[in-house]
Design a protein around this motif. Structure first.
Motif, PDB file in Angstrom:
ATOM      1  N   VAL A 108       0.841  -1.210  -0.127  1.00 40.90           N
ATOM      2  CA  VAL A 108       0.234   0.040   0.030  1.00 40.90           C
ATOM      3  C   VAL A 108       0.759   1.160  -0.040  1.00 40.90           C
ATOM      4  CG1 VAL A 108      -1.614   1.229   1.380  1.00 40.90           C
ATOM      5  CG2 VAL A 108      -1.934  -1.207   1.096  1.00 40.90           C
ATOM      6  N   GLY A 109       1.936   1.172   0.710  1.00 41.20           N
ATOM      7  CA  GLY A 109       2.869   2.245   0.715  1.00 41.20           C
ATOM      8  C   GLY A 109       3.907   2.276  -0.303  1.00 41.20           C
ATOM      9  N   TYR A 110       4.388   1.241  -0.594  1.00 41.16           N
ATOM     10  CA  TYR A 110       5.311   1.113  -1.755  1.00 41.16           C
ATOM     11  C   TYR A 110       4.846   1.450  -2.892  1.00 41.16           C
ATOM     12  CZ  TYR A 110       9.389  -0.702  -4.526  1.00 41.16           C
ATOM     13  OH  TYR A 110      10.462  -1.036  -5.107  1.00 41.16           O
ATOM     14  N   MET A 111       3.739   0.979  -3.557  1.00 40.47           N
ATOM     15  CA  MET A 111       2.969   1.295  -4.502  1.00 40.47           C
ATOM     16  C   MET A 111       2.068   2.476  -4.561  1.00 40.47           C
ATOM     17  SD  MET A 111       4.229  -1.364  -6.307  1.00 40.47           S
ATOM     18  CE  MET A 111       3.328  -1.280  -8.034  1.00 40.47           C
ATOM     19  N   SER A 112       2.233   3.444  -3.567  1.00 39.69           N
ATOM     20  CA  SER A 112       1.272   4.529  -3.588  1.00 39.69           C
ATOM     21  C   SER A 112       1.348   5.324  -4.641  1.00 39.69           C
ATOM     22  CB  SER A 112       1.524   5.237  -2.212  1.00 39.69           C
ATOM     23  OG  SER A 112       3.102   5.727  -2.179  1.00 39.69           O
ATOM     24  N   HIS A 113       2.287   5.499  -5.405  1.00 34.96           N
ATOM     25  CA  HIS A 113       2.562   6.627  -6.652  1.00 34.96           C
ATOM     26  C   HIS A 113       2.451   5.888  -7.816  1.00 34.96           C
ATOM     27  CE1 HIS A 113       3.824   9.459  -3.434  1.00 34.96           C
ATOM     28  NE2 HIS A 113       4.807   8.944  -3.096  1.00 34.96           N
ATOM     29  N   ASP A 114       2.182   4.498  -7.876  1.00 33.49           N
ATOM     30  CA  ASP A 114       2.251   3.932  -9.235  1.00 33.49           C
ATOM     31  C   ASP A 114       0.780   4.111  -9.743  1.00 33.49           C
ATOM     32  OD1 ASP A 114       1.894   1.721 -11.291  1.00 33.49           O
ATOM     33  OD2 ASP A 114       4.041   1.423 -10.524  1.00 33.49           O
ATOM     34  N   PRO A 115       0.781   4.424 -10.930  1.00 30.11           N
ATOM     35  CA  PRO A 115      -0.801   4.716 -11.538  1.00 30.11           C
ATOM     36  C   PRO A 115      -1.657   3.305 -11.506  1.00 30.11           C
ATOM     37  CG  PRO A 115       0.549   5.235 -13.034  1.00 30.11           C
ATOM     38  CD  PRO A 115       1.569   5.009 -11.700  1.00 30.11           C
ATOM     39  N   ALA A 116      -0.885   2.280 -11.702  1.00 28.12           N
ATOM     40  CA  ALA A 116      -1.545   0.950 -12.133  1.00 28.12           C
ATOM     41  C   ALA A 116      -1.612   0.034 -10.795  1.00 28.12           C
ATOM     42  CB  ALA A 116      -0.566   0.263 -13.059  1.00 28.12           C
ATOM     43  N   LYS A 117      -1.895   0.771  -9.579  1.00 28.33           N
ATOM     44  CA  LYS A 117      -2.126   0.002  -8.520  1.00 28.33           C
ATOM     45  C   LYS A 117      -3.401  -0.884  -8.626  1.00 28.33           C
ATOM     46  CE  LYS A 117      -2.714   3.654  -5.868  1.00 28.33           C
ATOM     47  NZ  LYS A 117      -2.265   4.717  -6.534  1.00 28.33           N
ATOM     48  N   PRO A 118      -4.507  -0.597  -9.297  1.00 25.49           N
ATOM     49  CA  PRO A 118      -5.587  -1.832  -9.439  1.00 25.49           C
ATOM     50  C   PRO A 118      -5.093  -2.815 -10.145  1.00 25.49           C
ATOM     51  CG  PRO A 118      -6.403   0.428  -9.949  1.00 25.49           C
ATOM     52  CD  PRO A 118      -4.701   0.624 -10.078  1.00 25.49           C
ATOM     53  N   ARG A 119      -4.389  -2.801 -11.007  1.00 26.67           N
ATOM     54  CA  ARG A 119      -3.999  -3.841 -11.837  1.00 26.67           C
ATOM     55  C   ARG A 119      -2.736  -4.695 -10.835  1.00 26.67           C
ATOM     56  NH1 ARG A 119       0.505  -4.427 -15.513  1.00 26.67           N
ATOM     57  NH2 ARG A 119       0.777  -2.033 -15.515  1.00 26.67           N
ATOM     58  N   TYR A 120      -1.926  -4.130 -10.297  1.00 26.82           N
ATOM     59  CA  TYR A 120      -1.138  -4.879  -9.508  1.00 26.82           C
ATOM     60  C   TYR A 120      -1.490  -5.533  -8.213  1.00 26.82           C
ATOM     61  CZ  TYR A 120       2.210  -5.383  -5.689  1.00 26.82           C
ATOM     62  OH  TYR A 120       2.976  -5.864  -4.556  1.00 26.82           O
ATOM     63  N   PHE A 121      -2.533  -5.248  -7.510  1.00 29.89           N
ATOM     64  CA  PHE A 121      -3.359  -5.690  -6.513  1.00 29.89           C
ATOM     65  C   PHE A 121      -4.129  -6.823  -7.056  1.00 29.89           C
ATOM     66  CE2 PHE A 121      -2.250  -1.665  -4.126  1.00 29.89           C
ATOM     67  CZ  PHE A 121      -1.620  -2.367  -3.000  1.00 29.89           C
ATOM     68  N   ALA A 122      -4.666  -6.667  -8.168  1.00 29.09           N
ATOM     69  CA  ALA A 122      -5.542  -7.656  -9.077  1.00 29.09           C
ATOM     70  C   ALA A 122      -4.670  -8.964  -9.217  1.00 29.09           C
ATOM     71  CB  ALA A 122      -6.097  -7.331 -10.223  1.00 29.09           C
ATOM     72  N   GLU A 123      -3.471  -8.720  -9.670  1.00 31.64           N
ATOM     73  CA  GLU A 123      -2.491  -9.692 -10.018  1.00 31.64           C
ATOM     74  C   GLU A 123      -2.044 -10.511  -8.989  1.00 31.64           C
ATOM     75  OE1 GLU A 123       0.189  -7.865 -12.825  1.00 31.64           O
ATOM     76  OE2 GLU A 123      -1.037  -7.807 -14.334  1.00 31.64           O
ATOM     77  N   THR A 124      -1.554  -9.633  -7.808  1.00 27.73           N
ATOM     78  CA  THR A 124      -1.146 -10.375  -6.580  1.00 27.73           C
ATOM     79  C   THR A 124      -2.108 -11.202  -5.990  1.00 27.73           C
ATOM     80  OG1 THR A 124      -1.472  -8.328  -5.235  1.00 27.73           O
ATOM     81  CG2 THR A 124       0.662  -8.627  -6.027  1.00 27.73           C
TER      82      THR A 124
END
Length: 665
Positions: free
Chosen positions: A101-117
């Motif tokens: 949540v903190g590490y990826m806070s500035h990444d615009p593709a967060k939804p795709r990241y959390f879906a894939e994990t």
């Protein structure tokens, strides 16, 4: 009982979280991270509850099965072996998701990241609780697909896209071997039953596979003039799948390049999930390996060599994450070596291997997340540009030091006092010594103890180059937010105390997995002579600690006190350094020579000549037909007398032939 009935939710909830996050994540805070976090937290609670129930009554195994089609089923098997894996994977994955949540806070593709994990976690949990080898293979492939998506998460970077393809294609080699093993096993089971299966039997369930082991051992084939048991072939093909997934030599080449993904992905893949799948596969099918002649010996040799081979490269890497990547390959080698030592210690091998797997998950996830904390704060992962980071990131420094001590294996031999890595790695090294005394083969022990020295050297090289001394560049670091440091602190506690708190009970708990099997009889089928630990010499007990301290002292003198001028060693003119830094030229051998020169150019050359051959056939055929047409055209004169003469000659010839035939018959 209620929790047992909810076991199917363990993989199902993260899978549902994948769907919801993928479609709704953009409309929620932090890219919808709350959905997979809650889903995995519930899966973790269910897993821990089932594990606690099994601790009280190990024989109360959770089994659920439904008919799928024909002679195959979908089922759940949660015994002590699966329970500890489920608890570890769900717990570590939960902490990594919170950290992200903190590490990826500035990444615009967060939804795709959390879906894939979430999908990745669901696939791994499904793999663990599968009660049959085909269902395990399906989840195994889903893990591979998820890893491809996560390694190539930043697909706009050429390096990330290339690393994802490399991981996918390399692991496919092992996967094809794994599938071939399943096909051969399926065929052999049909042979055992003479093609007629008993009513209600699911042929690929683990219980059915283990029940048929004596019959499977008896099926042989002649290969290169040698009689080879089909069970040996099946287990080695299974091990081929494990070699690809768990990064053993020579299919380990994808794993260091997987660092191109986010650091949280590295922690997830390298600590708790994908790379442990191969080790779990061998552990799950261990009774088959124990009964298969020569299989465990090959497993031990590959594991020991991988442990040393990867450690030699770890000592020269300058990238934070690549050092940890080679460390992962090396530690996976220890786990595989531990399983291979079952040739002398029997089912105890599963306990020592799995204990190191669980401990490794904690301290290696911690190492990667600490590396991510550093990268997040200072913007670089080149250790040569760092130095003095411990002054501005004290929490990260303290937790990473704890993880380093666990990895290097610091503790007091003969006691339960020590870091988790010490209490799980030392039994593997001691069992390797027992293997040497029983079989006369000292290679696994020598490789393992040398790798232990190099492990201490490369991890404290990383600590001293990164966190001590003065800053070598103006990186302007700061401590990471609490969403990142709290998971670090939790993992640090486990890296320090988990081994000491669970050592004795863990071994006993895991061995309950095989309590209903005659291990001695299986070993006899495999031609192995089991032995028991005696009183190892004092030097053998203390040697792992001695080499760990030696690695720490050498790293301190070189990289902190600077008593040795490394410029003469770290040089292109040094052939040993050049060989290690270029990773034994594996890229050139596997990619540039084998893949490009032999496979690609070979196929291109074959295609060129096949095209030439096809052109020759087409052109030759057309030439013959044209020439024949030209020849026949000469008979078409247009003069009716010529045609009449030809008809008369033809009819006359026909009459003569008919008369001859009639006279013969």
């Amino acid at each position: 009982m209620a929790m047992e009935n909810l076991a199917f939710l363990i993989p199902l909830l993260p899978a549902l979280a994948f769907v919801l996050t993928f479609f709704l994540g953009k409309k929620l805070p932090s890219g919808g991270a709350i959905i997979p976090i809650v889903a995995i937290a519930i899966s973790c609670i269910i897993s821990l509850a089932i594990t606690m129930g099994l601790l009280q009554n190990p024989e109360h195994v959770v089994t659920q099965s439904v008919h799928w089609f024909a002679i195959l089923n979908l089922g759940i098997l949660i015994d002590p072996l699966a329970a500890v894996m489920l608890s570890m994977v769900s717990f570590v994955s939960l902490l990594i998701h919170i950290y992200a949540v903190g590490y990826m806070s500035h990444d615009p593709a967060k939804p795709r990241y959390f879906a894939e994990t979430a999908l990745f976690t669901a696939a791994m949990l499904g793999l663990i609780l599968s009660d049959n080898i085909l269902q395990l293979f399906i989840c195994w492939e889903l893990v591979g697909l998820s890893s491809y998506l996560l390694i190539g998460f930043w697909f706009h970077k050429p390096g990330a896209a290339a690393a994802a393809k490399k991981a996918f294609l390399t692991t496919r080699v092992g996967d094809v071997m794994f599938l071939a093993g399943i096909v051969l096993l399926f065929s052999d089971i049909f042979t055992v039953y003479n093609g007629v299966l008993p009513e209600g039997v699911y042929v690929l369930q683990f219980s059915e596979m283990f029940h048929l082991i004596p019959d499977l051992v008896a099926i042989n084939s002649t290969i290169l003039g040698m009689e080879v048991s089909h069970l040996t072939l099946v287990t080695l093909l299974f091990f081929g799948g494990a070699v690809g997934k768990s990064g053993q030599f020579p299919l380990h080449v994808w794993l260091p390049d997987a660092m191109e993904g986010p650091t949280t992905v590295s922690a997830l893949i390298h600590a708790a999930t994908m790379v442990t799948a191969g080790v779990y596969l061998v552990a799950r099918t261990f009774p088959m390996f124990l009964a298969a002649p020569d299989s465990l010996i090959i497993v031990a040799i590959v594991g020991a060599f991988t442990a040393l081979f990867a450690a030699t490269m770890g000592i020269v890497m300058n990238d934070l994450k690549r050092v940890l990547a080679y460390s992962t390959v090396s530690q996976l080698g220890y786990m595989v070596l531990g399983l291979g030592l079952g040739a002398v210690v029997g089912a105890e091998a599963v306990g020592i291997s799995m204990f190191h797997l669980i401990n490794h998950a904690f301290f290696k996830a911690l190492l990667f997340l600490c590396a991510g904390s550093v990268i997040h704060a200072v913007g670089t992962h080149d250790m040569r540009q760092l130095g003095g980071v411990g002054k501005v990131m004290p929490i990260t420094f303290a937790t990473m030091t704890a993880a380093a001590l666990a990895l290097a294996g610091f503790g007091i031999p003969g006691t339960s006092l020590g870091f988790s890595g010490f209490l799980s790695k030392d039994p593997i090294i001691e069992s390797a010594y027992l293997y040497a005394t029983e079989t006369g083969s000292w290679m696994p022990y020598l490789f393992a103890i040398t790798a232990a020295f190099l492990t201490s050297l490369y991890i404290f090289r990383l600590i001293f180059m990164t966190f001590t001394g003065e800053a070598r560049t103006d990186y302007g670091g700061h401590e990471s937010p609490s969403s990142m440091t709290v998971p670090l602190a939790i993992l640090a506690v486990f890296a320090v105390v988990f081994g000491a708190l669970t050592r004795t009970s863990f071994y006993h708990f895991i061995e309950e997995t095989f309590v209903h099997m005659d291990i001695e009889a299986l070993a006899e089928l495999g031609g192995y002579h089991l032995a028991h630990h005696g009183h190892e010499p004092l030097l053998v007990l203390w040697m792992p600690l001695i080499v760990a301290v030696a690695g720490l002292v050498i790293a301190y003198l070189i990289y902190n006190r600077r008593v040795v001028d490394m410029s003469s060693i770290v040089s292109r003119n040094n052939p040993v350094y050049k060989l290690l830094y270029n990773r034994y030229y594996q890229h050139q051998i596997f990619v540039e020579f084998f893949s490009v020169k032999i496979i690609y150019e070979g196929l291109a050359l074959a295609g060129y000549y096949s095209d030439k051959m096809l052109d020759w056939l087409v052109n030759g055929t057309s030439y013959v037909l044209i020439e024949a047409g030209d020849s026949l055209r000469k008979f078409q004169t247009g003069v009716i007398q010529h045609y009449a003469a030809a008809v008369v000659a033809g009819v006359g010839l026909l009459v003569v032939l008919i008369k001859l035939v009639m006279e013969v018959f």
